[in-house]
Design an enzyme around this catalytic site. Sequence first.
Site, short mmCIF file in Angstrom:
data_model
loop_
_atom_site.label_atom_id
_atom_site.label_comp_id
_atom_site.label_asym_id
_atom_site.label_seq_id
_atom_site.Cartn_x
_atom_site.Cartn_y
_atom_site.Cartn_z
N CYS A 252 0.90 -1.14 -0.15
CA CYS A 252 -0.01 -0.09 0.08
C CYS A 252 1.00 1.27 0.02
CB CYS A 252 -0.78 -0.11 1.26
SG CYS A 252 -1.83 -1.69 1.35
N LYS A 258 7.77 5.80 1.88
CA LYS A 258 8.27 4.35 2.57
C LYS A 258 8.80 3.66 1.53
CE LYS A 258 5.28 4.31 6.66
NZ LYS A 258 4.20 5.12 6.09
N CYS A 383 -1.09 4.28 11.01
CA CYS A 383 -0.99 5.47 11.73
C CYS A 383 -2.14 5.81 12.58
CB CYS A 383 -0.73 6.65 10.70
SG CYS A 383 -1.94 6.93 9.53
N1 SAM Z 1 2.94 3.71 2.59
C1 SAM Z 1 2.50 5.14 2.21
C2 SAM Z 1 3.64 5.94 2.53
O1 SAM Z 1 4.31 5.98 3.19
O2 SAM Z 1 3.50 7.20 1.69
C3 SAM Z 1 1.02 5.47 2.75
C4 SAM Z 1 0.04 4.43 2.56
S1 SAM Z 1 -1.55 4.91 3.05
C5 SAM Z 1 -1.36 4.59 4.69
C6 SAM Z 1 -2.50 3.40 2.55
C7 SAM Z 1 -2.67 3.41 1.02
O3 SAM Z 1 -3.26 2.03 0.81
C8 SAM Z 1 -3.35 4.60 0.31
O4 SAM Z 1 -2.66 5.09 -0.57
C9 SAM Z 1 -4.54 3.53 -0.35
O5 SAM Z 1 -4.90 4.16 -1.73
C10 SAM Z 1 -3.83 2.35 -0.49
N2 SAM Z 1 -4.90 0.97 -0.26
C11 SAM Z 1 -5.97 1.05 0.14
N3 SAM Z 1 -6.43 -0.10 -0.11
C12 SAM Z 1 -5.72 -0.89 -0.85
C13 SAM Z 1 -5.67 -2.21 -1.55
N4 SAM Z 1 -6.67 -2.93 -1.30
N5 SAM Z 1 -4.46 -2.49 -2.35
C14 SAM Z 1 -3.73 -1.75 -2.49
N6 SAM Z 1 -3.71 -0.43 -1.99
C15 SAM Z 1 -4.66 -0.14 -0.88
#
Ligand code: SAM
Length: 468
Positions: A252, A258, A383
């Site tokens: 994700c 990250k 978070c």
């Molecule tokens: N890791 C990122 C960073 O450090 O920049 C932040 C990630 S944020 C907490 C969670 C992300 O999960 C979002 O961008 C969202 O679009 C994505 N997301 C939600 N459900 C998902 C899925 N089923 N598969 C892939 N990505 C997903």
Amino acid sequence: MHTGEMSVFPKISLKPEVTGYLRNVFLNKEVLAAVGPQEAESRFQKLLTCLSHPPSTTCVRASTHLAPLEDIRLSLEEELKKQQKCGSSAEEPSVQIAPHPRIADVLLLPVDGPRAVERLSSELVVDAQCGSAVLRGAHVFAPGIVASPKYMKAGDMVAVFSDLEGRCTRGATRFQGSKVFVGNGVAEMDRSAIFATETPARGVGVRMVDPLYKSPSFDGLLPSMVFLQNLPSVVVGHVLAPQPGERILDMCAAPGGKTCHIAALMGDKGEVVALDRIRNKIDRIRQNAQTLSLQSIKAFCFNSTRAVSDDEPTQEAEGPPFPPESFDRVLLDAPCSGLGQRPNMASTWSLKEICSYPPLQRKLFQAAVRLLKKGGVLVYSTCTVTLSENEEQVAWALSTFPCLSLQPQEPHIGSEGMLGAGLSPEQLRLLQRFSPELSWEQTDATASLTRRADTDTIGFFIAKFLKT
Ligand code: SAM
């Protein structure tokens, strides 16, 4: 709910059902037995206060894959001095930038605030997201403005308020609802340009000159050398500890903070596969990778719950889905209720929305375990501050996947896991929970920059597993 204008910051405003839910989390039976009801209640109330305030340090991750930390620190100091000098006749500006003693690619800068700022009479209102960004050092970008004085011209001085509950109508001239003062600024555009219907305004709408919380604006500042990132997020990359030449999955990944850190830690040698479900966020990952000169990142738009497939892979397929056991390490930085984000003065989320995350996190976790090689490392992070998305997920994972065991984390800067999910003291010690603490409430008033940076953070959770 708060009504009217407030000069002092309130606690975070939540729906009563959400406050009740969180109260039960922080005053659960195990916590009550360990610390007693008074201490548990006091910790909960402090958390609510803390969430509406910004952290007292700014953390930047330095591109140590491109230059030594000290060179980056000196360049940043130079740039910030120029920024401070700009428009001021003051003598030589002073800038404090310190390396983090335990994290080799982190630089810390103190945030000055809350400052005593006399609010101007002319009021401009921004949406809550923009208000939070201003509290962390940003200027006001035009799309975030929801109300401005009727005859506002570029060059006018205004008091900037954040609309707490999203009730202000776009284009209004006044707003009487719940709002919080975030500082004074100078308009860079006329009102007519900000609310033009044909070509919506972009760029800085109000330059903050006297913010409630003063920290440098990093907009366009040494973009390839410094990356604004909350300290716990930087810790995640180090805990994952990717090695040059490995194949890593970031499930994700958007906007890629990250992902880029992982690639940098590997010296850009190996492969970092970044997935995100939202198509237009994939460009952000690619842009960030390009800005930081990282070639080893491959980003794909994909639903990670479906990222594993038992079908024979086709020869040309380099993207998802992947066969089981394809990766040396997997990061699941899970979508979550985000209740640890700061500053957050008001959340309109329902309990149903908050409770929708654990089932999705488990589906993603199941895929993560299958995609990981034996002997590989899985890091799970959020978070948020709830038990159901953190310690309870760890308890579920350990009972569902006997192949997983908890591992020590390096660095371990946060506290241990929270009581309430039935985990043993040894298991809790292996978890890392960042529970925000306001630095001005810390007993040591002269708390060092590092101590402030380590404790006055966003709320965050990290668990590290080994698959055997
Ligand atoms: N890791 C990122 C960073 O450090 O920049 C932040 C990630 S944020 C907490 C969670 C992300 O999960 C979002 O961008 C969202 O679009 C994505 N997301 C939600 N459900 C998902 C899925 N089923 N598969 C892939 N990505 C997903």
